[in-house]
Structure formats: structure tokens, C-alpha cells
Design an enzyme around this catalytic site. Sequence first.
Site, short mmCIF file in Angstrom:
data_model
loop_
_atom_site.label_atom_id
_atom_site.label_comp_id
_atom_site.label_asym_id
_atom_site.label_seq_id
_atom_site.Cartn_x
_atom_site.Cartn_y
_atom_site.Cartn_z
N TYR A 52 43.48 16.58 -103.54
CA TYR A 52 43.05 15.18 -103.39
C TYR A 52 42.84 14.49 -104.74
O TYR A 52 42.10 13.52 -104.81
CB TYR A 52 41.76 15.12 -102.57
N HIS A 118 45.10 15.12 -91.70
CA HIS A 118 45.67 14.54 -92.92
C HIS A 118 47.17 14.43 -92.72
O HIS A 118 47.78 15.31 -92.10
CB HIS A 118 45.40 15.43 -94.14
O1 CDP Z 1 43.75 10.22 -94.77
P1 CDP Z 1 44.25 8.84 -95.11
O2 CDP Z 1 45.53 8.85 -95.91
O3 CDP Z 1 44.33 7.97 -93.89
O4 CDP Z 1 43.13 8.16 -96.00
P2 CDP Z 1 42.91 8.15 -97.59
O5 CDP Z 1 42.57 6.74 -97.97
O6 CDP Z 1 44.06 8.80 -98.29
O7 CDP Z 1 41.60 9.01 -97.79
C1 CDP Z 1 41.66 10.42 -97.73
C2 CDP Z 1 40.52 10.91 -96.86
O8 CDP Z 1 39.30 10.59 -97.51
C3 CDP Z 1 40.42 10.25 -95.48
O9 CDP Z 1 41.25 10.85 -94.51
C4 CDP Z 1 38.96 10.44 -95.17
O10 CDP Z 1 38.74 11.74 -94.62
C5 CDP Z 1 38.29 10.37 -96.53
N1 CDP Z 1 37.64 9.08 -96.75
C6 CDP Z 1 36.27 8.99 -96.65
O11 CDP Z 1 35.60 9.99 -96.39
N2 CDP Z 1 35.65 7.78 -96.86
C7 CDP Z 1 36.36 6.67 -97.14
N3 CDP Z 1 35.73 5.52 -97.33
C8 CDP Z 1 37.75 6.75 -97.25
C9 CDP Z 1 38.38 7.98 -97.03
MG MG Z 2 45.93 9.53 -97.83
#
Ligand code: CDP
Ligand code: MG
Length: 136
Positions: A52, A118
Site C-alpha cells: 500500500y 481489494h
Molecule cells: O480499495 P480502493 O481502491 O477502493 O480504495 P483506496 O482509495 O485505494 O484505499 C485503499 C483502502 O484504504 C480502502 O479499500 C480502504 O480499506 C482504506 N481506506 C480507509 O480506511 N479510509 C479511507 N478514508 C480511505 C480508504
Molecule cells: Mg485502491
Amino acid sequence: MSNIEQTLSIIKPDAVERNIDNEIKQMFKNKGFSVVKEKKIQIEKSEAEKFYKVHETKPFYNDLCSYLSSGPIVVMVLEKENAVLDNRKLMGATNPKDAEEGTIRRKYGISIDKNSVHGSDSDENAKIEIDFFFRD
Ligand code: CDP
Ligand code: MG
């Protein structure tokens, strides 16, 4: 013209813990995805931090990495036409509250952090993420 792609999918700890990984896998299969590689593993926090890394400046980065390494996950390579985009569509919005009916996160997501899956967000990242987990 066909555009067969591969993408990386992770069934996150909240879903594996609830024993719904097979139900989620079935949702992928129902939408035409083939599971071409698969493993159930638990990763170290340091590996989650590498995975990440794009989020390292975000306020949620530390909790996110603790969370992804907190329990077993199922990591899969999914394959079909337009796999990257279609997987993102099937997953639904990052926050399950915003995810549309019929998506995995709408059905199974608990909260923005415990959102069950994910998926790679681009073809380029799919290749990087597949290599991260399945380089051998
Ligand atoms: O997983 P996705 O690509 O939809 O979202 P991301 O923006 O790439 O963020 C990665 C992961 O971080 C998310 O799937 C959430 O589990 C977490 N996250 C979070 O805990 N709080 C946020 N405000 C945004 C993301
Ligand atoms: Mg993402």
C-alpha cells in the site's frame, strides 16, 4: 477485438474471518472471471506497507496496513475481458455505504476500512500487484 486482462483481487481479513470468501469467489465466477491463481496467506505488516505504499502519506495508512496484516487473506489473480475495470465495478465504491446494489462491498462490506475486497485500479498496477504476490 478481445482484451483479456488479469487483475489482482484480495479478499480482506474481515471477509475471510466471516467465512464468506467462497461466496465472494462465487460472485467473481458468476460475472465471468476465472480464478487463475489463488492462495490464502497472512502477511507481515511490513509487507502490507510495501503493498500500500501509494497511500503512505494518507492519514489511514497505518491502520490500513495493520488491518491487512491482522488475519488471513485470500489473494487471487482474476482473468477475463476487461478484468481490471469490471472487477472495480463488481467491488463497488470504497465506502460500502456508497456502493451500489449488486456489488460485493454493498453486500458484504462493514465499513470503509473493513470493505471486504481489494482490486487493482489500473492495468499497470495489476501487473505490479500480481508480481508482488505471485513472483516465483
Ligand atoms: O480499495 P480502493 O481502491 O477502493 O480504495 P483506496 O482509495 O485505494 O484505499 C485503499 C483502502 O484504504 C480502502 O479499500 C480502504 O480499506 C482504506 N481506506 C480507509 O480506511 N479510509 C479511507 N478514508 C480511505 C480508504
Ligand atoms: Mg485502491
